[in-house]
Write a protein that holds these residues in place. Structure first.
Motif, short mmCIF file in Angstrom:
data_model
loop_
_atom_site.label_atom_id
_atom_site.label_comp_id
_atom_site.label_asym_id
_atom_site.label_seq_id
_atom_site.Cartn_x
_atom_site.Cartn_y
_atom_site.Cartn_z
N THR A 196 0.42 13.57 14.84
CA THR A 196 1.62 14.40 14.87
C THR A 196 2.53 14.04 13.70
OG1 THR A 196 2.63 12.82 16.41
CG2 THR A 196 1.59 14.77 17.36
N VAL A 197 3.14 15.05 13.14
CA VAL A 197 4.03 14.88 11.98
C VAL A 197 5.47 15.00 12.46
CG1 VAL A 197 4.69 15.77 9.72
CG2 VAL A 197 2.28 15.86 10.45
N PRO A 198 6.26 13.94 12.38
CA PRO A 198 7.66 14.02 12.81
C PRO A 198 8.44 15.05 11.99
CG PRO A 198 6.98 11.74 12.54
CD PRO A 198 5.89 12.58 11.94
N ARG A 199 9.51 15.54 12.59
CA ARG A 199 10.32 16.55 11.91
C ARG A 199 11.07 15.98 10.71
NH1 ARG A 199 14.17 19.85 15.65
NH2 ARG A 199 14.89 17.73 16.11
N ASN A 200 11.31 14.68 10.70
CA ASN A 200 12.04 14.09 9.58
C ASN A 200 11.09 13.62 8.48
OD1 ASN A 200 10.93 11.96 10.99
ND2 ASN A 200 12.78 10.71 11.07
N THR A 201 10.10 14.45 8.19
CA THR A 201 9.06 14.13 7.20
C THR A 201 9.31 14.93 5.92
OG1 THR A 201 7.45 13.66 8.93
CG2 THR A 201 6.57 14.18 6.75
N TRP A 202 9.23 14.25 4.79
CA TRP A 202 9.44 14.90 3.50
C TRP A 202 8.28 15.81 3.13
CZ3 TRP A 202 6.56 13.39 -1.02
CH2 TRP A 202 6.98 14.01 -2.20
N ASP A 203 7.04 15.37 3.34
CA ASP A 203 5.84 16.11 2.94
C ASP A 203 4.79 15.96 4.04
OD1 ASP A 203 3.52 17.13 1.84
OD2 ASP A 203 3.43 15.73 0.15
N GLY A 204 4.61 17.02 4.84
CA GLY A 204 3.70 16.95 5.97
C GLY A 204 2.26 16.68 5.58
N ASP A 205 1.79 17.34 4.55
CA ASP A 205 0.40 17.13 4.10
C ASP A 205 0.22 15.69 3.60
OD1 ASP A 205 -0.32 19.72 4.74
OD2 ASP A 205 -0.02 20.49 2.69
N GLY A 206 1.20 15.21 2.85
CA GLY A 206 1.12 13.83 2.38
C GLY A 206 1.15 12.84 3.53
N PHE A 207 1.95 13.14 4.55
CA PHE A 207 2.02 12.28 5.73
C PHE A 207 0.66 12.17 6.40
CE2 PHE A 207 2.86 11.41 10.21
CZ PHE A 207 3.82 10.42 10.16
N LEU A 208 -0.04 13.30 6.55
CA LEU A 208 -1.35 13.28 7.18
C LEU A 208 -2.37 12.52 6.33
CD1 LEU A 208 -1.48 16.93 8.57
CD2 LEU A 208 -1.28 14.82 9.90
N VAL A 259 0.84 -1.20 0.00
CA VAL A 259 0.00 0.00 0.00
C VAL A 259 0.88 1.25 0.00
CG1 VAL A 259 -1.82 1.23 1.22
CG2 VAL A 259 -1.72 -1.27 1.36
N PRO A 260 0.80 2.10 -1.02
CA PRO A 260 1.56 3.35 -0.99
C PRO A 260 1.10 4.25 0.16
CG PRO A 260 0.82 2.85 -3.23
CD PRO A 260 0.10 1.91 -2.31
N LEU A 261 2.06 4.73 0.95
CA LEU A 261 1.79 5.60 2.10
C LEU A 261 2.81 6.74 2.10
CD1 LEU A 261 1.15 2.87 4.84
CD2 LEU A 261 -0.59 4.29 3.72
N PRO A 262 2.81 7.58 1.06
CA PRO A 262 3.83 8.63 0.94
C PRO A 262 3.68 9.71 2.00
CG PRO A 262 2.11 8.94 -0.70
CD PRO A 262 1.82 7.62 -0.02
#
Length: 252
Positions: A205-217, A166-169
């Motif tokens: 919560t979005v970790p600081r080592n995240t490439w794309d915060g919106d995509g993470f959420l 499952v893609p989870l970017p």
């Protein structure tokens, strides 16, 4: 079908990467989880953890990035030894699925010379991009003579619905999870760093080592949807959950 939980090592990092507002010098211990999935059609390894050299010679292996993480697990705690304890040799692995190509998730890829490496097309492109090492991609980990199988959407590994990637970017451009359906334990989603800790999912919560915060959420939304459907979530680095997984170890 079975899932075996395997240790890929343990890291120490700044706690503020995952928990906003904590003291800047506070540290957190992060188990690195890997999973062997034994399917009637083949052995699938989801992530390969830290290379042994990451503990013995971290700056040689990943340069200045070693300042941000420290391997704290003792020598011999790695996916190779975990497989050996099950009577599995590296050459017995048919497929390696890398959730992404950060050093703690693909460090032992080099040992699986008989396996095909399955990854997301966007992840391989990111690892091959200019200045990729600044984003945590090190060729010594992922760039080998192995055959790559690139995917760009949900992928049913054996065509029977039992292992679906499952893609989870968000954490990285091509982060993947694996949704595995077992006879007794039911559906299990290996989320890797799309949800490193249970608190990421519970508190959004979005970790600081995240490439794309919106995509993470958005990927957290998908993980929550899968959880509501009845699946158990295996988090990438959650110490409390790992203590349980390590004790039970095998799921059927």
């Amino acid at each position: 079908m079975k899932i075996h939980a395997l240790s890929g090592g343990t890291l120490r990092m700044k706690k503020s990467v995952y928990f906003p507002g904590v003291a800047p010098d506070a540290m957190i211990e992060l188990p690195v989880s890997c999973f062997l999935i034994q399917h009637p059609q083949g052995n699938v390894l989801f992530d390969t953890g830290c290379h042994p050299e990451l503990a013995s010679a971290p700056f040689k292996r990943i340069g200045g990035m070693a300042k941000t993480m420290e391997v704290t697990s003792p020598p011999g705690v790695n996916v190779i030894e975990g497989l050996r304890s099950l009577g599995i040799r590296p050459e017995d692995i048919d497929l390696v699925v890398n959730s992404h190509f950060h050093t703690d998730h693909c460090g032992c890829n080099i040992f699986f010379t008989s396996a095909t490496i399955v990854c997301h097309r966007c992840e391989l492109a990111a690892a091959r991009s200019q200045n990729a090492e600044r984003q945590g991609y090190f060729p010594v980990d992922w760039d080998s003579d192995a055959q790559f199988q690139e995917i760009d959407s949900e992928y049913d590994v054996f065509g029977d619905g039992r292992i679906v990637l499952v893609p989870l970017p968000g954490h990285t451009p091509g982060s993947l999870g694996a949704l595995v359906t077992l006879d007794q334990s039911g559906a299990i989603l290996m989320a890797s760093d799309a949800a490193s800790l249970r608190s990421n999912l519970d508190n959004r919560t979005v970790p600081r080592n995240t490439w794309d915060g919106d995509g993470f959420l958005k990927s957290l939304d998908e993980i929550q949807r899968i959880q509501r459907s009845g699946a158990t979530i295996f988090f990438g680095h959650d110490a409390q959950q790992w203590a349980v997984l390590e004790r039970q170890r095998t799921f059927t």
